[in-house]
Motif scaffolding. Structure first.
Motif, PDB file in Angstrom:
ATOM      1  N   LYS A  11       0.836  -1.208   0.000  1.00 31.55           N
ATOM      2  CA  LYS A  11       0.000   0.000   0.000  1.00 31.55           C
ATOM      3  C   LYS A  11       0.868   1.254   0.000  1.00 31.55           C
ATOM      4  CE  LYS A  11      -4.102  -2.034   2.022  1.00 31.55           C
ATOM      5  NZ  LYS A  11      -5.052  -2.072   3.125  1.00 31.55           N
ATOM      6  N   TRP A  12       1.948   1.250   0.795  1.00 36.95           N
ATOM      7  CA  TRP A  12       2.852   2.397   0.844  1.00 36.95           C
ATOM      8  C   TRP A  12       3.467   2.640  -0.532  1.00 36.95           C
ATOM      9  CZ3 TRP A  12       7.967   3.118  -0.319  1.00 36.95           C
ATOM     10  CH2 TRP A  12       8.517   4.327   0.081  1.00 36.95           C
ATOM     11  N   ALA A  13       3.901   1.566  -1.192  1.00 34.05           N
ATOM     12  CA  ALA A  13       4.520   1.688  -2.517  1.00 34.05           C
ATOM     13  C   ALA A  13       3.525   2.267  -3.523  1.00 34.05           C
ATOM     14  CB  ALA A  13       5.037   0.331  -2.980  1.00 34.05           C
ATOM     15  N   ALA A  14       2.289   1.829  -3.478  1.00 31.57           N
ATOM     16  CA  ALA A  14       1.262   2.338  -4.402  1.00 31.57           C
ATOM     17  C   ALA A  14       1.008   3.824  -4.163  1.00 31.57           C
ATOM     18  CB  ALA A  14      -0.030   1.538  -4.248  1.00 31.57           C
ATOM     19  N   VAL A  15       0.916   4.222  -2.898  1.00 38.55           N
ATOM     20  CA  VAL A  15       0.700   5.633  -2.566  1.00 38.55           C
ATOM     21  C   VAL A  15       1.902   6.465  -3.010  1.00 38.55           C
ATOM     22  CG1 VAL A  15       0.515   7.260  -0.629  1.00 38.55           C
ATOM     23  CG2 VAL A  15      -0.908   5.211  -0.683  1.00 38.55           C
ATOM     24  N   THR A  16       3.101   5.956  -2.820  1.00 43.25           N
ATOM     25  CA  THR A  16       4.314   6.680  -3.201  1.00 43.25           C
ATOM     26  C   THR A  16       4.358   6.902  -4.705  1.00 43.25           C
ATOM     27  OG1 THR A  16       5.506   5.783  -1.301  1.00 43.25           O
ATOM     28  CG2 THR A  16       6.832   6.657  -3.104  1.00 43.25           C
ATOM     29  N   ASN A  34       6.136   9.436 -20.516  1.00 49.82           N
ATOM     30  CA  ASN A  34       6.889   8.205 -20.281  1.00 49.82           C
ATOM     31  C   ASN A  34       7.458   8.127 -18.867  1.00 49.82           C
ATOM     32  OD1 ASN A  34       6.386   7.339 -22.876  1.00 49.82           O
ATOM     33  ND2 ASN A  34       8.354   8.039 -23.684  1.00 49.82           N
ATOM     34  N   LEU A  35       7.947   9.248 -18.343  1.00 53.45           N
ATOM     35  CA  LEU A  35       8.514   9.230 -16.994  1.00 53.45           C
ATOM     36  C   LEU A  35       7.442   8.885 -15.970  1.00 53.45           C
ATOM     37  CD1 LEU A  35      10.801   9.603 -15.000  1.00 53.45           C
ATOM     38  CD2 LEU A  35      10.320  12.059 -15.017  1.00 53.45           C
ATOM     39  N   SER A  36       6.327   9.549 -16.047  1.00 51.57           N
ATOM     40  CA  SER A  36       5.242   9.307 -15.101  1.00 51.57           C
ATOM     41  C   SER A  36       4.767   7.857 -15.151  1.00 51.57           C
ATOM     42  CB  SER A  36       4.079  10.244 -15.386  1.00 51.57           C
ATOM     43  OG  SER A  36       3.046  10.043 -14.472  1.00 51.57           O
ATOM     44  N   SER A  37       4.647   7.330 -16.346  1.00 53.10           N
ATOM     45  CA  SER A  37       4.157   5.954 -16.466  1.00 53.10           C
ATOM     46  C   SER A  37       5.240   4.915 -16.150  1.00 53.10           C
ATOM     47  CB  SER A  37       3.578   5.714 -17.860  1.00 53.10           C
ATOM     48  OG  SER A  37       4.580   5.840 -18.837  1.00 53.10           O
ATOM     49  N   SER A  38       6.495   5.350 -16.000  1.00 47.16           N
ATOM     50  CA  SER A  38       7.570   4.393 -15.728  1.00 47.16           C
ATOM     51  C   SER A  38       7.688   4.023 -14.257  1.00 47.16           C
ATOM     52  CB  SER A  38       8.915   4.953 -16.214  1.00 47.16           C
ATOM     53  OG  SER A  38       9.391   5.976 -15.355  1.00 47.16           O
ATOM     54  N   PHE A  39       7.043   4.778 -13.351  1.00 47.65           N
ATOM     55  CA  PHE A  39       7.165   4.482 -11.929  1.00 47.65           C
ATOM     56  C   PHE A  39       6.599   3.110 -11.614  1.00 47.65           C
ATOM     57  CE2 PHE A  39       7.740   9.044 -11.559  1.00 47.65           C
ATOM     58  CZ  PHE A  39       8.770   9.099 -10.643  1.00 47.65           C
ATOM     59  N   GLN A  40       7.431   2.295 -10.973  1.00 45.35           N
ATOM     60  CA  GLN A  40       7.024   0.945 -10.584  1.00 45.35           C
ATOM     61  C   GLN A  40       7.558   0.663  -9.190  1.00 45.35           C
ATOM     62  OE1 GLN A  40       8.124  -2.138 -13.367  1.00 45.35           O
ATOM     63  NE2 GLN A  40       8.167  -0.660 -15.044  1.00 45.35           N
ATOM     64  N   ALA A  41       6.842  -0.134  -8.461  1.00 44.20           N
ATOM     65  CA  ALA A  41       7.292  -0.544  -7.132  1.00 44.20           C
ATOM     66  C   ALA A  41       7.225  -2.062  -7.046  1.00 44.20           C
ATOM     67  CB  ALA A  41       6.414   0.073  -6.065  1.00 44.20           C
ATOM     68  N   PHE A  42       8.283  -2.644  -6.524  1.00 49.70           N
ATOM     69  CA  PHE A  42       8.344  -4.085  -6.323  1.00 49.70           C
ATOM     70  C   PHE A  42       8.551  -4.344  -4.840  1.00 49.70           C
ATOM     71  CE2 PHE A  42       9.747  -3.288 -10.633  1.00 49.70           C
ATOM     72  CZ  PHE A  42       8.975  -4.181 -11.354  1.00 49.70           C
ATOM     73  N   VAL A  43       7.720  -5.190  -4.269  1.00 51.96           N
ATOM     74  CA  VAL A  43       7.802  -5.513  -2.855  1.00 51.96           C
ATOM     75  C   VAL A  43       8.223  -6.959  -2.714  1.00 51.96           C
ATOM     76  CG1 VAL A  43       6.516  -5.697  -0.689  1.00 51.96           C
ATOM     77  CG2 VAL A  43       6.010  -3.840  -2.290  1.00 51.96           C
ATOM     78  N   ARG A  55      11.464  -1.857  -3.801  1.00 54.82           N
ATOM     79  CA  ARG A  55      12.328  -1.287  -4.832  1.00 54.82           C
ATOM     80  C   ARG A  55      11.467  -0.409  -5.725  1.00 54.82           C
ATOM     81  NH1 ARG A  55      15.712  -5.312  -8.241  1.00 54.82           N
ATOM     82  NH2 ARG A  55      16.731  -5.460  -6.239  1.00 54.82           N
ATOM     83  N   MET A  56      11.844   0.871  -5.813  1.00 56.98           N
ATOM     84  CA  MET A  56      11.138   1.821  -6.660  1.00 56.98           C
ATOM     85  C   MET A  56      11.979   2.035  -7.919  1.00 56.98           C
ATOM     86  SD  MET A  56       8.541   2.618  -4.673  1.00 56.98           S
ATOM     87  CE  MET A  56       7.840   4.010  -5.506  1.00 56.98           C
ATOM     88  N   LEU A  57      11.356   1.907  -9.070  1.00 54.64           N
ATOM     89  CA  LEU A  57      12.063   2.081 -10.335  1.00 54.64           C
ATOM     90  C   LEU A  57      11.384   3.149 -11.173  1.00 54.64           C
ATOM     91  CD1 LEU A  57      12.574  -1.665 -11.338  1.00 54.64           C
ATOM     92  CD2 LEU A  57      14.212  -0.157 -10.235  1.00 54.64           C
ATOM     93  N   TYR A  58      12.193   3.896 -11.920  1.00 52.78           N
ATOM     94  CA  TYR A  58      11.683   4.873 -12.888  1.00 52.78           C
ATOM     95  C   TYR A  58      12.788   5.129 -13.891  1.00 52.78           C
ATOM     96  CZ  TYR A  58      14.069   8.019  -9.600  1.00 52.78           C
ATOM     97  OH  TYR A  58      14.977   8.600  -8.771  1.00 52.78           O
ATOM     98  N   LEU A  59      12.426   5.726 -15.001  1.00 51.18           N
ATOM     99  CA  LEU A  59      13.391   5.991 -16.053  1.00 51.18           C
ATOM    100  C   LEU A  59      14.535   6.858 -15.544  1.00 51.18           C
ATOM    101  CD1 LEU A  59      10.993   6.654 -19.075  1.00 51.18           C
ATOM    102  CD2 LEU A  59      12.425   4.648 -18.697  1.00 51.18           C
TER     103      LEU A  59
END
Length: 95
Positions: A11-16, A34-43, A55-59
């Motif tokens: 939930k924290w990753a989704a909110v972030t 592209n930058l906005s849509s690149s945000f991903q979170a892996f738990v 792990r938070m990933l983005y371009l």
């Protein structure tokens, strides 16, 4: 029933990710989206759920937007969006 550490982390990753996207929009850091849509979170949770890694990933060029590149700002004078969101501080280089 209380939430597990893994559920809280997800939930924290989704909110972030949502906050990152809204802050990019607020600061008008958008050309292609592209930058906005690149945000991903892996738990990743260890057995038992006591240890959780997010792990938070983005371009890559997201770090340059964070530094104010392309906005006509001098080094250290801009709003460091990502740095502020993760609780850090940007320091001016000495010299």
């Amino acid at each position: 029933m209380a939430a597990t550490n893994e559920q809280v982390a997800r939930k924290w990753a989704a909110v972030t990710c949502k906050k990152f996207r809204s802050e990019l929009q607020r600061l008008k850091v958008r050309k292609s989206g592209n930058l906005s849509s690149s945000f991903q979170a892996f738990v990743q949770a260890e057995a038992g759920g006591d240890s959780v890694k997010i792990r938070m990933l983005y371009l890559l060029y997201g770090k340059f937007s964070d530094m104010g590149v392309g906005k006509g700002k001098r080094l250290g004078s801009g709003s460091n969006v990502v740095t502020k969101l993760v609780g850090g501080s940007a320091k001016k280089p000495e010299g």
